[in-house]
Design a protein around this motif. Structure first.
Motif, short mmCIF file in Angstrom:
data_model
loop_
_atom_site.label_atom_id
_atom_site.label_comp_id
_atom_site.label_asym_id
_atom_site.label_seq_id
_atom_site.Cartn_x
_atom_site.Cartn_y
_atom_site.Cartn_z
N ALA A 39 30.79 77.51 29.78
CA ALA A 39 29.46 76.88 29.64
C ALA A 39 28.80 77.17 28.31
CB ALA A 39 28.55 77.33 30.78
N PHE A 40 29.15 78.28 27.68
CA PHE A 40 28.46 78.64 26.44
C PHE A 40 28.98 77.90 25.22
CE2 PHE A 40 26.63 83.00 27.90
CZ PHE A 40 25.67 82.31 28.63
N HIS A 41 30.04 77.11 25.37
CA HIS A 41 30.52 76.32 24.23
C HIS A 41 29.54 75.21 23.87
CE1 HIS A 41 34.44 78.12 23.36
NE2 HIS A 41 34.35 78.53 24.61
N VAL A 42 29.07 74.46 24.84
CA VAL A 42 28.09 73.41 24.53
C VAL A 42 26.77 74.04 24.09
CG1 VAL A 42 27.24 73.07 26.91
CG2 VAL A 42 27.14 71.19 25.28
N VAL A 43 26.42 75.18 24.67
CA VAL A 43 25.21 75.91 24.26
C VAL A 43 25.30 76.26 22.77
CG1 VAL A 43 23.99 78.11 24.54
CG2 VAL A 43 24.68 76.80 26.55
N THR A 44 26.44 76.80 22.36
CA THR A 44 26.65 77.17 20.96
C THR A 44 26.66 75.93 20.06
OG1 THR A 44 27.89 79.14 21.60
CG2 THR A 44 28.22 78.34 19.36
N ALA A 45 27.33 74.88 20.50
CA ALA A 45 27.44 73.66 19.69
C ALA A 45 26.08 73.05 19.39
CB ALA A 45 28.33 72.64 20.39
N LEU A 46 25.13 73.19 20.33
CA LEU A 46 23.83 72.53 20.17
C LEU A 46 22.72 73.49 19.76
CD1 LEU A 46 23.95 70.11 23.24
CD2 LEU A 46 24.89 69.81 20.93
N GLU A 47 23.03 74.76 19.50
CA GLU A 47 21.98 75.75 19.28
C GLU A 47 21.18 75.53 18.01
OE1 GLU A 47 23.70 79.61 19.43
OE2 GLU A 47 24.98 79.30 17.67
#
Length: 194
Positions: A39-47
């Motif tokens: 789940a933290f991949h999309v979080v990182t991509a959009l941070e």
């Protein structure tokens, strides 16, 4: 009059409350992918995108979205399908006040900020419905202008906003970027794409 949608006037809604029924007993969002939870991949991509606010709609996950800048909204009834999570996010976004929401799924780890910017650029203003597509099927992430919030708040069941998305405008992205991890074999396919 059409207006360009910019991230600073949009609320990001990250849907992370699914029951992961097809994944078995494990929380798919916590599964390791390249050294961090899926789940933290999309979080990182959009941070780095300057959203007005970030909302994570969660049910039972132990992932700490709050430490990543999200206001966490608990979905007490994830069995209500995706529409229940969408309604929780849209109601909160409407209270905040925004021109649009960007709805992304926590189990789509290859989504990029570039693609989200392309979705926003394709939007014509507060009445927009813009979804992603692999060229055949529309899918999240999607942008819904504020004039669509009332319709989103009436959704029911797992169908969610699919009818609205099908009728909206679509922005093509590579199929691998839109990979949605629902089953263990999807995660293995994702790992093989590295």
């Amino acid at each position: 009059m059409s207006a360009v949608l910019t991230p600073d006037r949009c609320v990001l809604i990250l849907l992370a409350a699914g029951r992961s029924v097809r994944f078995g007993d494990l929380d798919k969002l916590q599964q390791d992918f390249l050294g961090k939870p899926l789940a933290f991949h999309v979080v990182t991509a959009l941070e780095a995108m300057p959203f007005k606010a970030r909302l994570a709609i969660c049910s039972g996950s132990d992932l700490d979205f709050a430490s990543r800048g999200y206001r966490v909204i608990h979905n007490d009834d994830p069995g209500d399908g995706m529409s229940g999570s969408v309604k929780l996010g849209v109601a909160a976004a409407r209270e905040i006040g925004c021109d649009a929401v960007v709805i992304a799924l926590a189990d789509m780890p290859r989504v990029t900020a570039t693609h989200i910017y392309r979705l926003l650029e394709a939007a014509s203003g507060r009445d927009a419905v813009i979804a992603s597509s692999n060229g055949v099927h529309p899918t999240p992430p999607a942008v819904f202008g504020a004039d669509q919030f009332e319709a989103l708040l009436t959704l029911e069941g797992e169908e969610g906003a699919r009818a609205m998305v099908r009728a909206g405008r679509h922005v093509i992205a590579p199929e691998a970027e839109l990979l949605d991890v629902d089953r263990p074999e999807d995660l293995e396919r994702l790992r093989s794409l590295r």
